[in-house]
Design an enzyme around this catalytic site. Structure first.
Site, PDB file in Angstrom:
ATOM      1  N   GLU A  13       3.554  14.300   4.430  1.00 28.28           N
ATOM      2  CA  GLU A  13       2.911  13.408   3.446  1.00 28.28           C
ATOM      3  C   GLU A  13       1.696  12.743   4.090  1.00 28.28           C
ATOM      4  O   GLU A  13       1.290  11.646   3.692  1.00 28.28           O
ATOM      5  CB  GLU A  13       3.908  12.372   2.932  1.00 28.28           C
ATOM      6  CG  GLU A  13       4.922  12.969   1.983  1.00 28.28           C
ATOM      7  CD  GLU A  13       5.791  11.922   1.296  1.00 28.28           C
ATOM      8  OE1 GLU A  13       5.328  10.796   1.063  1.00 28.28           O
ATOM      9  OE2 GLU A  13       6.947  12.266   0.983  1.00 28.28           O
ATOM     10  N   SER A  25      -6.237   6.509   4.453  1.00 29.23           N
ATOM     11  CA  SER A  25      -7.210   7.599   4.586  1.00 29.23           C
ATOM     12  C   SER A  25      -6.541   8.926   4.906  1.00 29.23           C
ATOM     13  O   SER A  25      -7.061   9.979   4.550  1.00 29.23           O
ATOM     14  CB  SER A  25      -8.168   7.244   5.721  1.00 29.23           C
ATOM     15  OG  SER A  25      -7.409   7.014   6.895  1.00 29.23           O
ATOM     16  N   GLY A  73       0.833  -1.197   0.000  1.00 31.81           N
ATOM     17  CA  GLY A  73       0.000   0.000   0.000  1.00 31.81           C
ATOM     18  C   GLY A  73       0.869   1.249   0.000  1.00 31.81           C
ATOM     19  O   GLY A  73       1.615   1.477   0.946  1.00 31.81           O
ATOM     20  N   VAL A  74       0.813   2.010  -1.074  1.00 33.45           N
ATOM     21  CA  VAL A  74       1.545   3.285  -1.135  1.00 33.45           C
ATOM     22  C   VAL A  74       0.543   4.376  -1.477  1.00 33.45           C
ATOM     23  O   VAL A  74       0.005   4.418  -2.586  1.00 33.45           O
ATOM     24  CB  VAL A  74       2.698   3.237  -2.161  1.00 33.45           C
ATOM     25  CG1 VAL A  74       3.339   4.616  -2.313  1.00 33.45           C
ATOM     26  CG2 VAL A  74       3.751   2.210  -1.736  1.00 33.45           C
ATOM     27  N   GLY A  75       0.275   5.203  -0.490  1.00 32.70           N
ATOM     28  CA  GLY A  75      -0.617   6.347  -0.705  1.00 32.70           C
ATOM     29  C   GLY A  75      -2.093   6.024  -0.663  1.00 32.70           C
ATOM     30  O   GLY A  75      -2.915   6.865  -1.026  1.00 32.70           O
ATOM     31  N   MET A 114       1.389   9.222   9.931  1.00 32.26           N
ATOM     32  CA  MET A 114       2.674   9.236  10.620  1.00 32.26           C
ATOM     33  C   MET A 114       3.676  10.126   9.890  1.00 32.26           C
ATOM     34  O   MET A 114       4.757  10.380  10.406  1.00 32.26           O
ATOM     35  CB  MET A 114       3.209   7.803  10.794  1.00 32.26           C
ATOM     36  CG  MET A 114       2.369   6.929  11.715  1.00 32.26           C
ATOM     37  SD  MET A 114       1.709   7.768  13.189  1.00 32.26           S
ATOM     38  CE  MET A 114       3.169   8.485  13.904  1.00 32.26           C
ATOM     39  N   CYS A 173      -3.369   9.714   4.051  1.00 30.84           N
ATOM     40  CA  CYS A 173      -2.163   9.861   3.218  1.00 30.84           C
ATOM     41  C   CYS A 173      -2.336  10.979   2.200  1.00 30.84           C
ATOM     42  O   CYS A 173      -3.406  11.104   1.598  1.00 30.84           O
ATOM     43  CB  CYS A 173      -1.907   8.595   2.410  1.00 30.84           C
ATOM     44  SG  CYS A 173      -1.698   7.154   3.419  1.00 30.84           S
ATOM     45  N   GLY A 194      -6.175   1.441   9.832  1.00 30.62           N
ATOM     46  CA  GLY A 194      -5.787   2.616  10.611  1.00 30.62           C
ATOM     47  C   GLY A 194      -7.009   3.365  11.094  1.00 30.62           C
ATOM     48  O   GLY A 194      -7.539   3.102  12.179  1.00 30.62           O
TER      49      GLY A 194
HETATM   50  P1  XMP Z   1      -6.150   3.656   6.703  1.00 30.52           P
HETATM   51  O1  XMP Z   1      -6.823   3.974   5.405  1.00 30.52           O
HETATM   52  O2  XMP Z   1      -6.561   2.320   7.258  1.00 30.52           O
HETATM   53  O3  XMP Z   1      -4.605   3.554   6.370  1.00 30.52           O
HETATM   54  O4  XMP Z   1      -6.312   4.736   7.714  1.00 30.52           O
HETATM   55  C1  XMP Z   1      -3.627   3.279   7.335  1.00 30.52           C
HETATM   56  C2  XMP Z   1      -2.278   3.203   6.677  1.00 30.52           C
HETATM   57  O5  XMP Z   1      -1.890   4.463   6.113  1.00 30.52           O
HETATM   58  C3  XMP Z   1      -0.464   4.531   6.032  1.00 30.52           C
HETATM   59  N1  XMP Z   1      -0.033   5.806   6.607  1.00 30.52           N
HETATM   60  C4  XMP Z   1       0.387   6.862   5.882  1.00 30.52           C
HETATM   61  N2  XMP Z   1       0.574   7.005   4.546  1.00 30.52           N
HETATM   62  N3  XMP Z   1       1.256   9.243   4.908  1.00 30.52           N
HETATM   63  C5  XMP Z   1       1.024   8.205   4.065  1.00 30.52           C
HETATM   64  O6  XMP Z   1       1.189   8.346   2.846  1.00 30.52           O
HETATM   65  C6  XMP Z   1       1.109   9.176   6.251  1.00 30.52           C
HETATM   66  O7  XMP Z   1       1.331  10.142   6.979  1.00 30.52           O
HETATM   67  C7  XMP Z   1       0.659   7.914   6.767  1.00 30.52           C
HETATM   68  N4  XMP Z   1       0.421   7.468   8.031  1.00 30.52           N
HETATM   69  C8  XMP Z   1      -0.017   6.197   7.890  1.00 30.52           C
HETATM   70  C9  XMP Z   1       0.076   3.355   6.818  1.00 30.52           C
HETATM   71  O8  XMP Z   1       0.490   2.383   5.887  1.00 30.52           O
HETATM   72  C10 XMP Z   1      -1.126   2.919   7.633  1.00 30.52           C
HETATM   73  O9  XMP Z   1      -1.078   1.572   8.047  1.00 30.52           O
END
Ligand code: XMP
Length: 481
Positions: free
Chosen positions: A418, A304, A299-301, A389, A306, A362
């Protein structure tokens, strides 16, 4: 330029086509899966290693429900290791290092000892650990002299019921019941204390029959680490505290420093499985697998919170990423974890149907009682905060932990976030959310005629839909109340 000809798809671009089913009840469906080879989950759900999602309370609740939680890494090493230990202590049928006291200690000391460790009984031993007796809160309750010695009120060794170190759980349960006692010390051949079985722990075992547990009956837990050399110390502290799986948590996981970290971890901690990520391509899966990863996070980007795709222009729509990566994972025998973008049980079913073994959530879990942080009230409704994060405040918090103090205001401006910070509705206990998600998944599996996740992989057929198909899929032409 290399423009790939196919269109990248995500959850809302497709539906699953109903299949002939022999399944008469959703309860006939088995949702169990492999997190990594050797670690089975009864429900294929993992709570994300985010500081607004997974600390010890979430990890405990997730493991009790049959999933697993991954503790985030944005805290000092000692705190993360202590959280691992807390989860491992939360349930087990054997207390491995029972709290002991010497017979010459005073009753006041015994009371203090019990209060500090939050337990109701102490094994009385000599300096070499030989069992001399047991003192419980009941023995102390009405004892008049605080200065009296423990040996004057304890149940002495000759009246104490004990068992050998290898006592099976069922035999321990029978002994506890037959003698109407609450604690059963375990001793070695020289009568030294080596463990303790408590009636309370056995009751807890029965409360969560699906719980994700290790061979000693302790809840399982994962911990996230980064790729700096100091992260090897973080990994070591977590492994020492009993962590079951390490997760290398890097936004762009298809990178040299990640493969190097996987190799170092596998070398240094050969018995601890390593999940690596995140990637979005088959090549990413193959490279991390070659380095020794036991499962890959995809999962890249897609998440929710991101904004990676907006800030950098990079990413692969999640369903296509999962399709490519799962095919590569299957060829290598590696489980794939779908990470990011799952908003409901339909998305979860699609993520698994396309080939993932489990899914990381998340935001969906960030609004629960077990996530870190308090609820806030806005316009009379309760919310909790979720943050990426790589969001501005998470970046600043991380820097402050590293520097052990507040950072200067101009440091804030240097951050290129990001991720974003957001509010999600406060939704009560995580067990209720998991119940809804797993109920939907079970139903989804029965539509495919799939009794297991493997069967779902084999039987799933997707159909692409248009925006018109999507509007038809949602409640329409009514006022939803
Ligand atoms: P959901 O959609 O379940 O996704 O809330 C959780 C996942 O999002 C990722 N994640 C990030 N991706 N910037 C990003 O591009 C961020 O600041 C960030 N924080 C979390 C991560 O893989 C997480 O499990």
């Amino acid at each position: 330029m290399n423009l790939r000809p196919e269109i990248g798809l995500t959850f809302d671009d497709v539906l699953l086509v109903p299949k002939r089913s022999l399944i008469r009840s959703r309860s006939a469906v088995d949702t169990s899966t492999w997190l990594v080879p050797g670690i089975r989950l009864v429900i294929p759900i993992i709570s994300a290693n985010m500081d607004t999602v997974t600390e010890a309370p979430m990890a405990i609740a997730m493991a009790q429900a049959g999933g697993i939680g991954i503790l985030h890494r944005f805290m000092p090493v000692e705190r993360q290791a202590e959280m691992v230990a807390k989860v491992k202590r939360a349930e087990s049928f054997i207390v491995e290092h029972p709290v002991t006291i010497q017979p010459g200690a005073t009753l006041a000391e015994a009371r203090l000892h019990m209060a500090q460790s939050g337990i109701g009984g102490l094994v009385v031993t000599d300096a070499a650990g030989h069992v001399l007796g047991m003192v419980t809160a009941r023995d102390l309750l009405l004892a008049p002299q605080a200065e009296a010695r423990v040996e004057s009120v304890m149940t002495p060794r000759e009246r104490l019921v004990v068992a050998g170190s290898g006592e099976p759980l069922d035999a321990a349960r029978i002994k506890l019941h037959e003698h109407r006692i609450e604690k059963l010390p375990l001793v070695d051949s020289e009568d030294r204390i080596v463990g303790l079985v408590t009636a309370q722990d056995i009751v807890k075992l029965q409360e969560h029959p699906q719980a994700t547990k290790d061979e000693k009956g302790r809840l399982r837990v994962g911990a996230a680490i980064g790729v700096r050399s100091s992260d090897l110390q973080r990994a070591e502290a977590c492994v020492r505290a009993g962590v079951d799986v390490l997760v290398i948590d890097i936004a762009h996981g298809h990178a040299e420093h990640v493969t190097r970290m996987v190799q170092q971890l596998k070398q240094q901690f050969p018995h601890t499985p390593v999940i690596a990520g995140n990637v979005a391509t088959a090549q990413g899966v193959q490279d991390l697998a070659q380095a020794g990863a036991d499962a890959i996070k995809v999962g890249v980007g897609a998440g929710s919170i991101c904004i990676t795709r907006i800030v950098t222009g990079y990413g692969v729509p999640q369903l296509t990423a999962l399709d490519d990566c799962s095919k590569a994972g299957k060829a290598l025998g590696l489980p794939i974890i779908a990470d990011g973008g799952i908003r409901n049980s339909g998305d979860l079913t699609k993520a698994l149907a396309v080939g993932a073994a489990s899914a990381m959530l998340g935001s969906l879990l960030a609004g629960t009682d077990e996530s870190p942080g308090a609820a806030v009230v806005r316009d009379g409704r309760r919310f909790k905060v979720v943050r990426g994060m790589a969001s501005l405040t998470a970046n600043v918090a991380r820097k402050e932990i590293e520097q052990q103090g507040e950072i200067e205001p101009d440091e804030w401006e240097k951050v290129v976030p990001e991720g974003v910070e957001a509010l999600v509705p406060h939704r009560g206990g995580v067990a209720d959310i998991l119940h809804q998600l797993v109920g939907g998944l079970r139903s989804g599996m029965s539509y495919a005629g799939a009794e297991t996740i493997d069967a779902l992989h084999a039987k799933a057929e997707f159909i692409r839909i248009t925006p018109a198909g999507w509007s038809e899929s949602r409640p329409h032409d009514v006022n939803v109340i």
